[in-house]
Design an enzyme around this catalytic site. Structure first.
Site, PDB file in Angstrom:
ATOM      1  N   GLY A 488       0.678  -1.382   0.000  1.00 42.14           N
ATOM      2  CA  GLY A 488      -0.257  -0.081  -0.453  1.00 42.14           C
ATOM      3  C   GLY A 488       0.800   1.333   0.273  1.00 42.14           C
ATOM      4  NE  ARG A 638      17.742  13.319  -4.931  1.00 40.84           N
ATOM      5  CZ  ARG A 638      18.723  12.588  -6.182  1.00 40.84           C
ATOM      6  NH1 ARG A 638      18.868  11.884  -6.889  1.00 40.84           N
ATOM      7  NH2 ARG A 638      19.519  14.161  -5.885  1.00 40.84           N
ATOM      8  CG  ASN A 641       4.993   9.823  -5.335  1.00 37.63           C
ATOM      9  OD1 ASN A 641       4.995  10.807  -4.859  1.00 37.63           O
ATOM     10  ND2 ASN A 641       5.020   9.430  -6.128  1.00 37.63           N
ATOM     11  CD  GLN A 648       4.895   3.716   4.056  1.00 39.43           C
ATOM     12  OE1 GLN A 648       5.956   3.493   4.179  1.00 39.43           O
ATOM     13  NE2 GLN A 648       4.077   3.456   3.486  1.00 39.43           N
ATOM     14  N   GLY A 711      14.729   6.581   3.567  1.00 46.08           N
ATOM     15  CA  GLY A 711      13.687   5.259   4.238  1.00 46.08           C
ATOM     16  C   GLY A 711      12.190   6.042   4.775  1.00 46.08           C
ATOM     17  CD  GLU A 714      10.190  -0.375   9.855  1.00 45.23           C
ATOM     18  OE1 GLU A 714      10.535  -0.849  10.530  1.00 45.23           O
ATOM     19  OE2 GLU A 714      11.569  -0.069   8.925  1.00 45.23           O
TER      20      GLU A 714
END
Length: 751
Positions: A488, A638, A641, A648, A711, A714
């Site tokens: 997702g 970076r 999107n 997220q 990332g 989390e």
């Protein structure tokens, strides 16, 4: 799966030429959005099968025991029942404990060490001890209720608080970090002019993904196909091959869409093994879909923690000692020990640090990864303690954090690849209006007590092996084939953007095949490492394609020129292969990818980081606590999107609100049975609980990570529990050190 249709894009990108808009960072909508919105996306149990049968698990009742007898006669007498498989008639599989070691796939895939239906011993309440296979799901569920079991009770250890005396110290691993020592933290704490020494606790929690766990298994001779919602295709494939004593190439897993996972779908649990076992027994496809209660009873979540955080400081606010000690549990038959102390090694400069974790095995369902495992609950304790230290020093909580920003990693001394926590705190304070914050208990709006809270956020960054193939066709389209997972978060969309950026084409010209073991090995969807891992291999593969284009006399200067070059060569397509699943070349390539990642981890300290700011309003009469405003400022390297990354980070914050205010898996301390195994009794945030959440991202590429990507999955949840708890204190003057922050813990502090 292959996505060849043009995705629905945001207006900002569809109306402009790709040369006018940066490909990386563009807020493109998810490619799979329309299929999901229209109900066309096939999940694991949506695929049609001829001659399909259905399974239902029989769960053990009792924390520890041995099965004296199991009566399946009434179940077998029910019309439509095909078989009941128990430890008495189940095929013998390879024992989990006998699988070869060390094997990262086995370690990450095995949810437990239980040899399902190959043992008469029950290790925890809810353990799968039989499966009914029937013509319909309803008949199977009814028959499962008719199976009776006589269990001989054995001694059991159930409650962490009462059994922690038997705890064993966990090894101080560097990643995930479960311990560490520098200087003499105990002596420094005793000598510190100002100190705090505090106890915290967090409860067990369950994932509650929208898509319930379930799978469909089918055998074709000695080849197994499993339609499953999984976060780790290749690990699951290798694990099942080992259990069923067949080759890895004889196991195929199909998992194109995963309806949420958060770590709970990263391992192999009872339903996958048992569905495959049952399908072989009846020689028909078997669909085994768990109920919500079935998920609670067979799939692990986040473990309970008991934490001590002690901080020492000078009068001017320099932290001289950090002690973080944690007790948590696993199961007598496995489970994951979380990295609860990890953030305490990263966030603050101190010459004296002591980080220790102890683990107690209990007769309880093994626990597993859950979004930011360890860091989410560890930062609750650490960042709450930092606020209490600020109060003792009569310093602003933001100012105390700024005074203790490290120049290099506090524990290892490694250089930071880049470190912007201080920048995030300063910018967040300005954007949030932190200067308007009054003394604790002084801010009020009508009948509501108002509080501001802050916490730092951090989550380590890494990459893992990602094999892929790239095919550049004469029509200028690029096909990327990689067995990654999309739960997702929009991985396929982001991958297309990264590939398009590297090759200099429009993302709409990139097709993606993923979510199956039919394509090359992809990274596990965990550890916030999937995008960076894919980027690492895309760079290698597209450099190969560009060399091939140059050999044809033309570099990559647009899709048209590349198409001309390929057509003139007479080739069907150009292809680049990175990594692989077999052969010496694949082994060499995979080792090079892995070595580069781990070498970089040894040289650099790399992490996503940020600062969380929140406002709470508490009803002065009832103690009802509402989070009414949130700002998160993040450094995730970076941004591939902006739309997907913001989503997220917001999702992590929302999950953190559940952690802070309502989520807890309750169990009977006498039996170990979970007593709130459904969304009726286990509360998670709904729309009314979620405020407007503002997200700011620095968009600062990390020079040591592929494409600068760190990332985002989390880091959003880390620090959330502490920010809420600190805001509750600021509103009421009442410290809450035990999650969740429920009415009974707030009411004593009301004026």
């Amino acid at each position: 799966m292959t996505q060849t249709t043009a995705p629905t894009e945001s207006r900002e990108t569809t109306d402009q030429n790709v040369s006018d808009v940066a490909v990386l960072g563009a807020p493109r909508s998810r490619r799979d959005g329309p299929a999901k919105a229209h109900g066309e996306a096939p999940y694991a149990n949506d695929y049609p099968h001829d001659n399909l049968s259905y399974g239902a698990i029989v769960h053990a009742v009792g924390a520890h025991g041995r099965i004296r007898s199991i009566d399946t006669s009434e179940a077998l007498a029910l019309t439509g029942v095909l078989t009941v498989v128990t430890h008495l008639n189940a095929p013998r599989l390879a024992s989990v404990s006998g699988l070869r070691k060390p094997n990262m796939g086995d370690l990450l895939a095995r949810g437990t060490k239980v040899d399902y239906l190959n043992t008469d011993e029950v290790h925890y309440d809810g353990q799968a001890i039989a499966v009914v296979v029937a013509e319909t799901a309803e008949i199977a569920a009814e028959a499962a209720e008719l199976v009776t079991v006589d269990l001989e009770p054995l001694s059991a250890r159930i409650d962490l608080a009462t059994e922690r005396h038997a705890a064993k110290k966990m090894p101080a691993m560097p990643y995930p970090r479960t311990g560490g020592k520098k200087g003499d933290a105990k002596a420094a704490l005793a000598q510190a002019p100002v100190s705090v020494d505090l106890q915290f606790s967090t409860p067990e929690q369950n994932h509650n993904a929208m898509e319930l766990h379930g799978c469909t298994a089918r055998w074709d001779g000695d080849h197994l196909t499993l339609w499953d919602g999984t976060q780790g295709l290749e690990f699951a494939r290798k694990f099942l091959a080992a259990r069923f004593r067949i080759g890895v190439g004889q196991v195929r897993i199909v998992s194109p869409f995963v309806g949420g996972g958060f770590g709970g779908k990263g391992g192999i649990w009872a339903h996958q093994v048992i569905a495959a076992m049952a399908a072989r027994e009846v020689d028909r496809p078997v669909r085994l879909a768990l109920s919500r209660e079935g998920v609670y009873r067979t799939v692990g979540g986040r473990p309970q923690t008991l934490q001590r955080v002690a901080l020492g400081a000078t009068q001017d606010g320099q932290i001289t000692s950090i002690i973080h000690e944690v007790d948590l549990r696993n199961s007598t038959v496995g489970g994951m020990g979380e990295q609860v102390v990890s953030a305490s090694a990263d966030l603050y400069a101190s010459e004296n640090i002591l980080l220790e974790q102890r683990i107690t095995p209990l007769n309880r369902l093994p626990q597993t990864f859950m979004r930011a495992p360890g860091e989410s609950v560890g930062t609750f304790a650490l960042e709450s303690a930092v606020d209490e230290l600020a109060e003792s020093l009569q310093l602003d909580p933001v100012e105390l954090r700024l005074r203790n920003q490290p120049e290099h990693h506090p524990l290892t001394g490694n250089r930071y690849s880049h470190h912007t926590v201080g920048e995030s705190l300063r910018l967040g304070a300005e954007l949030f209006g932190w200067s308007d914050r009054g003394p604790a208990g002084s801010m009020r709006d009508g009948n509501h007590l108002v509080g501001y809270g802050v916490a730092s956020a951090v989550h380590p960054a890494m990459t893992f092996k990602a094999s892929l193939t790239l095919r550049l066709h004469p029509n200028g389209r690029l096909l990327v084939r990689c067995g990654f997972h999309d739960m997702g978060m929009g991985t396929a969309t982001a991958t297309a953007q990264m590939a398009a950026h590297l090759l200099g084409i429009d993302p709409d010209e990139v097709d993606i095949e993923y979510g199956t073991t039919d394509v090359p090995y992809g990274p596990m969807a965990g550890g916030s490492m999937q995008s960076a891992s894919i980027a690492q291999s895309l760079i290698v593969g597209i450099e190969d394609l560009q060399r091939q284009l140059e050999a044809l006399g033309l570099g990559s200067h647009g899709a048209g020129s590349m198409a001309d070059a390929i057509q003139s060569s007479g080739a069907e397509h150009l292809e680049a292969v990175v990594g692989g699943n077999s052969g010496l070349g694949a082994v060499r390539s995979n080792l090079q990818l892995g070595k580069g990642a781990f070498d970089a981890m040894r040289r650099w300290s790399k992490a996503a980081s940020g600062a969380q700011f929140c406002e709470v309003r508490i009803d002065a009469d009832t103690g009802e606590t509402r989070v009414t405003r949130w700002l998160g400022v993040f450094d995730i390297g970076r941004v591939i999107n902006h739309k997907l990354a913001s989503s997220q980070l917001r999702g992590g914050i929302i999950m953190g609100l559940g952690l802070a205010l309502m989520e807890q898996t309750l169990y009977d301390p006498r039996t170990g049975r979970i007593v709130n195994p459904s969304l009726t009794e286990y509360h998670i945030p709904v729309h009314a609980d979620v405020p407007a959440i503002d997200i700011h991202m620095h968009d600062d590429p990390d020079p040591t990570m592929p494409l600068g990507v760190v990332g985002a999955g989390e880091v959003g949840i880390t620090g959330v529990g502490a920010a809420v708890a600190n805001a509750v204190y600021h509103a009421t003057g009442q410290r809450v050190r035990d999650l969740p922050i429920t009415l009974d813990r707030v009411l004593p502090g009301l004026p």
